[in-house]
Design a protein around this motif. Structure first.
Motif, PDB file in Angstrom:
ATOM      1  N   VAL A  58       4.071   1.553  -0.898  1.00 17.23           N
ATOM      2  CA  VAL A  58       4.334   1.588  -2.558  1.00 17.23           C
ATOM      3  C   VAL A  58       3.330   2.136  -3.511  1.00 17.23           C
ATOM      4  O   VAL A  58       3.642   3.153  -4.101  1.00 17.23           O
ATOM      5  CB  VAL A  58       5.204   0.389  -2.958  1.00 17.23           C
ATOM      6  CG1 VAL A  58       5.485   0.326  -4.612  1.00 17.23           C
ATOM      7  CG2 VAL A  58       6.183  -0.102  -1.998  1.00 17.23           C
ATOM      8  N   ARG A  59       2.299   1.856  -3.260  1.00 16.90           N
ATOM      9  CA  ARG A  59       1.072   2.012  -4.406  1.00 16.90           C
ATOM     10  C   ARG A  59       1.130   3.519  -4.079  1.00 16.90           C
ATOM     11  O   ARG A  59       0.810   4.406  -5.153  1.00 16.90           O
ATOM     12  CB  ARG A  59      -0.049   1.470  -3.995  1.00 16.90           C
ATOM     13  CG  ARG A  59      -0.372   0.087  -4.745  1.00 16.90           C
ATOM     14  CD  ARG A  59      -1.744  -0.637  -4.913  1.00 16.90           C
ATOM     15  NE  ARG A  59      -1.987  -1.007  -3.549  1.00 16.90           N
ATOM     16  CZ  ARG A  59      -1.931  -2.128  -2.805  1.00 16.90           C
ATOM     17  NH1 ARG A  59      -1.244  -3.056  -3.680  1.00 16.90           N
ATOM     18  NH2 ARG A  59      -2.421  -2.539  -1.884  1.00 16.90           N
ATOM     19  N   ALA A  60       0.971   4.161  -2.997  1.00 20.31           N
ATOM     20  CA  ALA A  60       0.811   5.510  -2.522  1.00 20.31           C
ATOM     21  C   ALA A  60       1.988   6.249  -3.257  1.00 20.31           C
ATOM     22  O   ALA A  60       1.706   7.433  -3.660  1.00 20.31           O
ATOM     23  CB  ALA A  60       0.630   5.951  -1.189  1.00 20.31           C
ATOM     24  N   SER A 109       0.790  -1.126  -0.126  1.00 26.86           N
ATOM     25  CA  SER A 109       0.170  -0.027  -0.155  1.00 26.86           C
ATOM     26  C   SER A 109       0.923   1.350   0.037  1.00 26.86           C
ATOM     27  O   SER A 109       0.667   2.294  -0.642  1.00 26.86           O
ATOM     28  CB  SER A 109      -0.969  -0.043   1.164  1.00 26.86           C
ATOM     29  OG  SER A 109      -1.477  -1.217   1.502  1.00 26.86           O
TER      30      SER A 109
END
Lengths: 286, 286
Positions: A112-114, A110
Motif C-alpha cells: 500500500v505504501r508503494a 508495504s
C-alpha cells in the motif's frame, strides 16, 4: 496441482497458517514442524517460517539450501536489506524463491505504501500502529530482572508517533520503581511517551487484535492536497498467517516462471497472491 | 536512460500527464498529439492515451502495430476483458506492452481490492465513489434534447450504493419535466436514487475533485471480523495523469524483461511503478 506447504514453528502464526491452508483449495499441508525440530524431513514446495524473527535468517538459509522455497514475516524493518542480501545467493543457487517480510507490516502495508507513493510521488506518509501489542517491546520488558510477565501496547498518537502502555506483572519482592526506570531508559522506550503500570495478571489483558492507520498527504503531478488513508482493525496472527499463505502461492508462480531469488512483497504482482483464473480475477477485481 | 513518452489527447488528463512527466526525473516528453492528429510522427517508448475511453481500443491498436507501447485509463469496467483480448495478439506480435485501465478505478483501486482479497479471501468489498463528477452519467444527460450543459454528481450512500445529483442547464423553451423524466427513465439512472435540479449555469458548479471509500469485511484463515478501509480525496485528472506516468515506467520495466502483451495493474509489481533504486525503495518502503 496443489502447492505443497510445510509449517515451520507452531505458535500463534503457525496455527493461523494451518487455518489459512485449510481454507485454500490450491494448497496442501505436508507437515508441521515445531521450533527446533530437525528439518531433514521437510517435504514441500514452500516452507512457511513461523519462528521468531531473529531465527528466520538461519531457518531460511537451511531450507533454501535444500531447494525448498520459503516465506516469512520477518519484521525487524531495519534489518530487511541485510536478510535480503544474505539469502539472495542461496536462493538463486538452489533455484528457489524466498519471499521475506511477508506479513502485514512489513508486507501488505508495504505494498500500500508503494502504491501511495506512485499516486503522489511528493508528500508525507504516516504509518500509525495500534492499538495493539508490540511483540518487540513486550520481549524487551520480559527480559528485565524481576518481571514475571509483560505486555507493551502500542497506542497511535497520529503523525507516526506512538504511546507505549506497558503492563507488568512482577516477581514477589521486586521493586516497581526499579523496573519502571529500567523500562523508561531502555532504547526501545526512551524516545516514546511511555507509561508503566503494575497489574496482578498480564494474561488477563492479552488480546491479539491490532490495527493500522496509514495516511499520505501528497502531490500528483502539479496538484497538491491529494489525500489517501488506509485503515485496518484485525486479528494479528490470523492476518499474518493468511498473508503467508497468499505469499506461498506467489512463490509458486515465481518458481514456475523460473524467477529465483529473494523478493519482498512490493516486488510481487498483487494477482499472484490470489487463487483463481487470471481472466476471472481481472473481470471481478479490475 | 529516460523513458520517452508521448501524450495522445490533450484534455484534462493529457495536461495532467504533462505535469506528471515534468516532475519525473526518469521521463522525457517527446510529443503532444491532439485528438485526431495523425499518429505517423509519434516517436516514443510509451504513448499515454488520454483520449475518451471509447476511442482507446482503436488508438492502442494503431500504436501497438507500430511497436509503440501504450498505457491508458480505459474505464468501462464491463469491457476490460474484451479490450485485453483485442490488444493481446497485437502487443505480443509487435513486442510491445499495453497496460490497460491504469487510472485510479480501474487502476490503483483494483490493486488495493486484490490485496484486500488476499488478506481476507472470504467476505464483502464495497467500493463507494464520490462525491465527484461521473463522466459517463454526465455525457448521457448532455445527449438529451434541450439540455445545454449538465453535471451528474455521484454521492456515496455506503455499501456500494450511490445517489445521482443531476444539475441541468436547459436551452430556452425546454420543458424541465420532460427532461427530468428522460433522465429518470434512462438506463444510466433508473436503478439509482436520482434527483434532477435545474440551474442557470453548470460551469459555475464544475469541480474535478473526486473520492473513494473502499471497505472490506472479511475472514482471514478461520478468523472473522477483519476490517479494512481505503479512502481518497483527490483531484481526478491529476491522479489519473500521475498513475499513467507511473504505469509508463512499469511498461518500460516489462519491455526490458521482454514480457510483452497486455497487463492490468493487478498484474504489475508495485515497485515497477516507482522511480528509484530497488534496494533504496525496499529500505524505505518495506
Amino acid at each position: 496441482m496443489k502447492t505443497r506447504i510445510a509449517i515451520i514453528g507452531y505458535g500463534h502464526i503457525g496455527r493461523a497458517v494451518e487455518q489459512a491452508i485449510a481454507g485454500a483449495a490450491d494448497m496442501e499441508l505436508t507437515g508441521i514442524f515445531h521450533h527446533n525440530d530437525p528439518l531433514d524431513n521437510v517435504e514441500a514446495d514452500v516452507a512457511a517460517l513461523c519462528v521468531p524473527s531473529r531465527e528466520v535468517p538461519s531457518y531460511a538459509e537451511r531450507l533454501l539450501e535444500k531447494g525448498i522455497s520459503t516465506v516469512d514475516s520477518f519484521d525487524i524493518h531495519t534489518r530487511i536489506p541485510e536478510l535480503r542480501a544474505k539469502l539472495m545467493p542461496v536462493a538463486t543457487k538452489n533455484k528457489a524463491v524466498s519471499v521475506i517480510s511477508a506479513g502485514w507490516d512489513p508486507g501488505t502495508d508495504s505494498m500500500v505504501r508503494a502504491i501511495l507513493l506512485a499516486m503522489a510521488p511528493e508528500g508525507l506518509t504516516y504509518t500509525n500502529f495500534g492499538p495493539g501489542r508490540s511483540m518487540g517491546h513486550t520481549v524487551a520488558v520480559r527480559a528485565i530482572k524481576g518481571v514475571k510477565d509483560a505486555l507493551s501496547m502500542t497506542i497511535p498518537l497520529g503523525t507516526g508517533l506512538h504511546r507505549r502502555m506497558v503492563y507488568v506483572e512482577l516477581e514477589p519482592g521486586t521493586d516497581f520503581a526499579t523496573v519502571e526506570n529500567a523500562i523508561l531508559t531502555d532504547a526501545y522506550f526512551r524516545n516514546d511517551e511511555t507509561h508503566v503500570i503494575q497489574v496482578p495478571s498480564v494474561k488477563a489483558l492479552d488480546n491479539v487484535g491490532h490495527g493500522v492507520n496509514m495516511l499520505r498527504y501528497g502531490v500528483s503531478g502539479a496538484t497538491h492536497n491529494q489525500r489517501f488513508e488506509f485503515n485496518m482493525s484485525i486479528d494479528n496472527p490470523a492476518l499474518t498467517g493468511q498473508v503467508l499463505v497468499a505469499t506461498a502461492r506467489a512463490a509458486t508462480r515465481l518458481i514456475q516462471e523460473q524467477k529465483f531469488g529473494v523478493f519482498t512483497m512490493i516486488e510481487i504482482p498483487p494477482i499472484y497472491l490470489l487463487n483463481g483464473d487470471t481472466e476471472e480475477l481481472i473481470r471481478t477485481l479490475v
